[in-house]
Each structure stands twice: as structure tokens, then as C-alpha cells.
Write a protein that holds these residues in place. Structure first.
Motif, PDB file in Angstrom:
ATOM      1  N   VAL A   6       6.056   9.657   0.514  1.00 13.83           N
ATOM      2  CA  VAL A   6       5.982   8.209   0.730  1.00 13.83           C
ATOM      3  C   VAL A   6       6.191   7.628   0.220  1.00 13.83           C
ATOM      4  CG1 VAL A   6       2.910   7.137   1.339  1.00 13.83           C
ATOM      5  CG2 VAL A   6       2.757   9.548   0.201  1.00 13.83           C
ATOM      6  N   LEU A   7       6.739   6.918   1.376  1.00  8.86           N
ATOM      7  CA  LEU A   7       7.998   5.691   1.608  1.00  8.86           C
ATOM      8  C   LEU A   7       7.555   4.342   2.024  1.00  8.86           C
ATOM      9  CD1 LEU A   7       9.337   8.318   3.149  1.00  8.86           C
ATOM     10  CD2 LEU A   7      10.999   7.545   1.813  1.00  8.86           C
ATOM     11  N   TYR A   8       7.089   3.276   0.898  1.00  3.99           N
ATOM     12  CA  TYR A   8       6.399   2.585   0.837  1.00  3.99           C
ATOM     13  C   TYR A   8       8.380   1.057   1.513  1.00  3.99           C
ATOM     14  CZ  TYR A   8       2.313   3.707   0.038  1.00  3.99           C
ATOM     15  OH  TYR A   8       1.159   4.413  -0.818  1.00  3.99           O
ATOM     16  N   PRO A   9       8.296   0.403   2.738  1.00  2.00           N
ATOM     17  CA  PRO A   9       9.676  -0.243   3.394  1.00  2.00           C
ATOM     18  C   PRO A   9       9.547  -1.152   2.921  1.00  2.00           C
ATOM     19  CG  PRO A   9       9.080   1.146   5.201  1.00  2.00           C
ATOM     20  CD  PRO A   9       7.736   0.972   4.194  1.00  2.00           C
ATOM     21  N   LYS A  10      10.635  -1.814   1.478  1.00  7.18           N
ATOM     22  CA  LYS A  10      10.659  -2.723   1.206  1.00  7.18           C
ATOM     23  C   LYS A  10      11.116  -3.926   2.634  1.00  7.18           C
ATOM     24  CE  LYS A  10      12.407  -5.463  -2.260  1.00  7.18           C
ATOM     25  NZ  LYS A  10      11.354  -6.441  -3.096  1.00  7.18           N
ATOM     26  N   THR A  11      10.328  -4.718   3.075  1.00  5.06           N
ATOM     27  CA  THR A  11      11.587  -5.850   4.284  1.00  5.06           C
ATOM     28  C   THR A  11      11.315  -7.392   3.759  1.00  5.06           C
ATOM     29  OG1 THR A  11       9.387  -5.942   5.309  1.00  5.06           O
ATOM     30  CG2 THR A  11      10.540  -4.378   5.753  1.00  5.06           C
ATOM     31  N   ALA A  12      11.873  -8.163   4.231  1.00  2.00           N
ATOM     32  CA  ALA A  12      11.810  -9.609   3.793  1.00  2.00           C
ATOM     33  C   ALA A  12      10.395 -10.464   3.927  1.00  2.00           C
ATOM     34  CB  ALA A  12      12.556 -10.380   4.479  1.00  2.00           C
ATOM     35  N   THR A  13       9.398  -9.340   4.487  1.00  2.00           N
ATOM     36  CA  THR A  13       8.211 -10.332   4.441  1.00  2.00           C
ATOM     37  C   THR A  13       6.510  -9.431   3.839  1.00  2.00           C
ATOM     38  OG1 THR A  13       7.885  -9.286   6.623  1.00  2.00           O
ATOM     39  CG2 THR A  13       8.398 -11.680   6.410  1.00  2.00           C
ATOM     40  N   SER A  14       7.431  -8.370   3.303  1.00  2.00           N
ATOM     41  CA  SER A  14       6.168  -7.143   2.625  1.00  2.00           C
ATOM     42  C   SER A  14       6.133  -7.355   1.617  1.00  2.00           C
ATOM     43  CB  SER A  14       7.454  -5.048   2.572  1.00  2.00           C
ATOM     44  OG  SER A  14       8.325  -5.838   1.893  1.00  2.00           O
ATOM     45  N   THR A  15       4.862  -7.051   1.180  1.00  2.00           N
ATOM     46  CA  THR A  15       4.171  -7.155  -0.051  1.00  2.00           C
ATOM     47  C   THR A  15       3.854  -6.150  -0.744  1.00  2.00           C
ATOM     48  OG1 THR A  15       2.053  -7.446   0.871  1.00  2.00           O
ATOM     49  CG2 THR A  15       3.612  -9.775   0.157  1.00  2.00           C
ATOM     50  N   ALA A  58       9.796   0.027  -1.631  1.00  2.00           N
ATOM     51  CA  ALA A  58       9.999  -0.441  -2.134  1.00  2.00           C
ATOM     52  C   ALA A  58       9.943   0.530  -3.967  1.00  2.00           C
ATOM     53  CB  ALA A  58       8.640  -1.764  -2.102  1.00  2.00           C
ATOM     54  N   VAL A  59       8.467   1.200  -3.200  1.00  2.00           N
ATOM     55  CA  VAL A  59       8.212   2.485  -3.944  1.00  2.00           C
ATOM     56  C   VAL A  59       8.197   3.919  -2.914  1.00  2.00           C
ATOM     57  CG1 VAL A  59       5.990   3.808  -4.558  1.00  2.00           C
ATOM     58  CG2 VAL A  59       6.790   0.995  -5.679  1.00  2.00           C
ATOM     59  N   ILE A  60       8.897   4.870  -3.760  1.00  2.00           N
ATOM     60  CA  ILE A  60       8.654   6.140  -2.988  1.00  2.00           C
ATOM     61  C   ILE A  60       7.976   6.677  -3.867  1.00  2.00           C
ATOM     62  CG2 ILE A  60       9.849   8.085  -2.730  1.00  2.00           C
ATOM     63  CD1 ILE A  60      12.802   6.475  -2.159  1.00  2.00           C
ATOM     64  N   THR A  61       6.883   7.707  -3.175  1.00  2.00           N
ATOM     65  CA  THR A  61       5.422   8.865  -4.081  1.00  2.00           C
ATOM     66  C   THR A  61       5.938   9.599  -3.310  1.00  2.00           C
ATOM     67  OG1 THR A  61       4.477   6.534  -4.943  1.00  2.00           O
ATOM     68  CG2 THR A  61       3.320   8.978  -4.679  1.00  2.00           C
ATOM     69  N   ASN A  91       1.143  -4.421   2.768  1.00  2.00           N
ATOM     70  CA  ASN A  91       0.531  -5.187   3.981  1.00  2.00           C
ATOM     71  C   ASN A  91       1.701  -3.736   4.663  1.00  2.00           C
ATOM     72  OD1 ASN A  91       3.022  -6.283   3.510  1.00  2.00           O
ATOM     73  ND2 ASN A  91       3.169  -8.309   4.344  1.00  2.00           N
ATOM     74  N   VAL A  92       2.727  -2.628   4.322  1.00  2.00           N
ATOM     75  CA  VAL A  92       3.408  -2.184   5.363  1.00  2.00           C
ATOM     76  C   VAL A  92       3.321  -0.808   5.776  1.00  2.00           C
ATOM     77  CG1 VAL A  92       6.387  -3.180   4.702  1.00  2.00           C
ATOM     78  CG2 VAL A  92       5.028  -1.027   3.457  1.00  2.00           C
ATOM     79  N   GLN A  93       3.276  -0.324   6.392  1.00  2.00           N
ATOM     80  CA  GLN A  93       2.336   1.129   7.106  1.00  2.00           C
ATOM     81  C   GLN A  93       3.873   2.189   6.183  1.00  2.00           C
ATOM     82  OE1 GLN A  93      -0.653   0.440   7.809  1.00  2.00           O
ATOM     83  NE2 GLN A  93       0.340   3.044   9.062  1.00  2.00           N
ATOM     84  N   PRO A  94       2.967   3.016   5.456  1.00  2.00           N
ATOM     85  CA  PRO A  94       3.864   4.126   4.912  1.00  2.00           C
ATOM     86  C   PRO A  94       4.866   5.039   6.500  1.00  2.00           C
ATOM     87  CG  PRO A  94       2.018   4.958   4.238  1.00  2.00           C
ATOM     88  CD  PRO A  94       1.445   3.114   4.867  1.00  2.00           C
TER      89      PRO A  94
END
Length: 103
Positions: A6-15, A58-61, A91-94
Motif C-alpha cells: 500500500v503506497l501513499y503518494p507524497k505530493t505538495a498538498t498531501s497530508t 510518504a508511507v509504504i506498508t 488526503n491521498v488515495q493509496p
């Protein structure tokens, strides 16, 4: 054995609330899916590279399940609750990657 990454993208607006993720979400995952074939989980937090570049995630699980069928049953039973919790920490879709564990 299979792995669901499960990968949670890191962007300029992600939290991403890491405290909530560890203390509540991963506990929920373990409580709901632990008896349904979940064999283990690994959580990785992205850090800047040696050149200072930000990580793409940001996070990879990684969730290890005894089989794809077991994961399917776990999602069918508790998917709405587990997936519905995502909005509480990011606030991102994994992005999901399904893999066979080969080594």
C-alpha cells in the motif's frame, strides 16, 4: 504467501498523520484481519534521499497474507471499515500492488 503493498503518494498538498496511522489504523487492520489470514505487516516511512530529494511516497506498508483468497475474504468482511478509515489520516488515495512473495 502474498504481499499487498500500500503506497501513499507524497505530493505538495498531501497530508499524513503518522501517529494516527500507527496507533489507530494499523491496530484496526490487525484487529479485523489478524484472524483472517494476515500474517504480518511492515510500515516504511519515506525520507529524503542523499541528494535531498523528497521521497515519492510518504508511507509504504506491506501486508503479508496467507493467500489472495484470504485477503479477498478479509476485505469483503471488513473492507468498508478499514478503507473508510483512510480519510482519518491522509488526503491521498493509496496505490495498491499485489505480489507473490518469492524470497
Amino acid at each position: 504467501m502474498i504481499a499487498i503493498t500500500v503506497l501513499y503518494p507524497k505530493t505538495a498538498t498531501s497530508t499524513f498523520d503518522t501517529t494516527y496511522y500507527h496507533d489507530k489504523h494499523m491496530k484496526l487492520v490487525g484487529d479485523r484481519w489478524g484472524s483472517m489470514g494476515l500474517k504480518g505487516a511492515t510500515v516504511l516511512h519515506g525520507v529524503n534521499g542523499p541528494d535531498g530529494a523528497a521521497p515519492p511516497y510518504a508511507v509504504i506498508t506491506t501486508l503479508q497474507f496467507e493467500s489472495l483468497e484470504a485477503f479477498g475474504k478479509a476485505v469483503q468482511a471488513h473492507g468498508p471499515e478499514v478503507m473508510g478509515d483512510i480519510a482519518n489520516f491522509t488526503n491521498v488515495q493509496p496505490v495498491l500492488q499485489f505480489s507473490e512473495i518469492a524470497a
